[in-house]
Scaffold this active site. Structure first.
Site, PDB file in Angstrom:
ATOM      1  N   ASP A   6     -15.627   9.575 -17.668  1.00  0.00           N
ATOM      2  CA  ASP A   6     -15.944  10.529 -18.721  1.00  0.00           C
ATOM      3  C   ASP A   6     -16.793   9.744 -19.733  1.00  0.00           C
ATOM      4  O   ASP A   6     -16.717   8.515 -19.778  1.00  0.00           O
ATOM      5  CB  ASP A   6     -14.642  11.018 -19.366  1.00  0.00           C
ATOM      6  CG  ASP A   6     -14.877  11.787 -20.645  1.00  0.00           C
ATOM      7  OD1 ASP A   6     -15.759  12.662 -20.652  1.00  0.00           O
ATOM      8  OD2 ASP A   6     -14.181  11.501 -21.642  1.00  0.00           O
ATOM      9  N   ASP A  39     -17.585  10.569 -23.498  1.00  0.00           N
ATOM     10  CA  ASP A  39     -17.150  10.446 -24.891  1.00  0.00           C
ATOM     11  C   ASP A  39     -15.681  10.009 -24.985  1.00  0.00           C
ATOM     12  O   ASP A  39     -14.806  10.668 -24.435  1.00  0.00           O
ATOM     13  CB  ASP A  39     -17.345  11.783 -25.623  1.00  0.00           C
ATOM     14  CG  ASP A  39     -17.834  11.573 -27.030  1.00  0.00           C
ATOM     15  OD1 ASP A  39     -17.684  10.445 -27.547  1.00  0.00           O
ATOM     16  OD2 ASP A  39     -18.358  12.521 -27.617  1.00  0.00           O
TER      17      ASP A  39
HETATM   18 MG   LIG Z   1     -13.707  12.255 -23.485  1.00  0.00          MG
END
Ligand SMILES: [Mg+2]
Length: 219
Positions: free
Chosen positions: A9, A11
């Protein structure tokens, strides 16, 4: 499909753009006289830009589409003004050494992100050379918690989800990865990512060997 892979992922896993988003939304709200504070800002984490605007406006988006789009574009401009100042120094601790180990060992690596800026940020932060694929809102229609973001990435890498580990820091992301049949490493607060197969506070000091047991049972 003998390849093995990892999907990050973006962020909260590769870099933290929370503050840049917070400042950008705050600026848009101030301009328009909309209420905004840290508590509301925290609720926006992990949501799409459109979902954020809806929440800020009290749960409905009863506006012409062109107006909505103008707000979303302006917010993104403000975000990029700040995010464009980020460099390799903003990659979260442990991520670059881990990606280097994975590349050297022949693993495939992808980003699986809900951010429209994922590709841009990957180049800005210097991680693009390690990536074999980037899955973002331009590649799939249904975002997390639907598994599509990760399934598209696995397809692009040529790996079976059973031979792929996902790193996630959000509850919706863990849910998405589990739904896709991936091995999942949750990063951060166990209250948010406790459903993952393994929970770590962060990737600092993480080594490839910690994650290799995930592949042992599926050879
Ligand atoms: Mg995230």
């Amino acid at each position: 499909m003998n390849q093995r892979g990892f999907i990050f992922d973006f962020d909260g896993v590769v870099a933290d753009t929370t503050e840049a988003h917070y400042v950008a939304w705050g600026r848009l709200c101030a301009e328009n006289g909309w209420a905004f504070d840290r508590s509301l800002g925290d609720q926006l984490r992990g949501l799409t830009r459109r979902q954020c605007l809806r929440l800020i406006l009290g749960g409905t988006l009863d506006l012409p589409e062109a107006t909505i789009q103008a707000y979303l574009d302006r917010k993104n401009d403000y975000f990029l003004e700040r995010a464009n100042q980020m460099t390799e120094a903003d990659v979260l601790p442990g991520v670059l050494p881990l990606m280097q180990q994975m590349c050297s060992a022949g693993y495939k690596i992808a980003l699986g992100s809900a951010s429209h800026n994922a590709r841009h940020m990957a180049h800005l932060l210097g991680i693009a050379p390690y990536l074999d694929a980037i899955s973002d809102p331009y590649t799939v229609v249904n975002g997390k918690p639907a598994p599509d973001t990760f399934l598209w990435a696995a397809g692009a890498l040529g790996v079976n989800p059973k031979r792929c580990v996902v790193f996630e820091d959000a509850s919706a992301g863990v849910q998405a990865a589990l739904a896709g049949g991936f091995h999942v490493v949750g990063l951060g607060d166990p209250a948010l990512v406790g459903n993952a197969h393994l929970v770590l506070p962060h990737l600092q000091h993480a080594t490839l060997s910690q994650f290799e047991p995930f592949f042992a049972s599926n050879s």
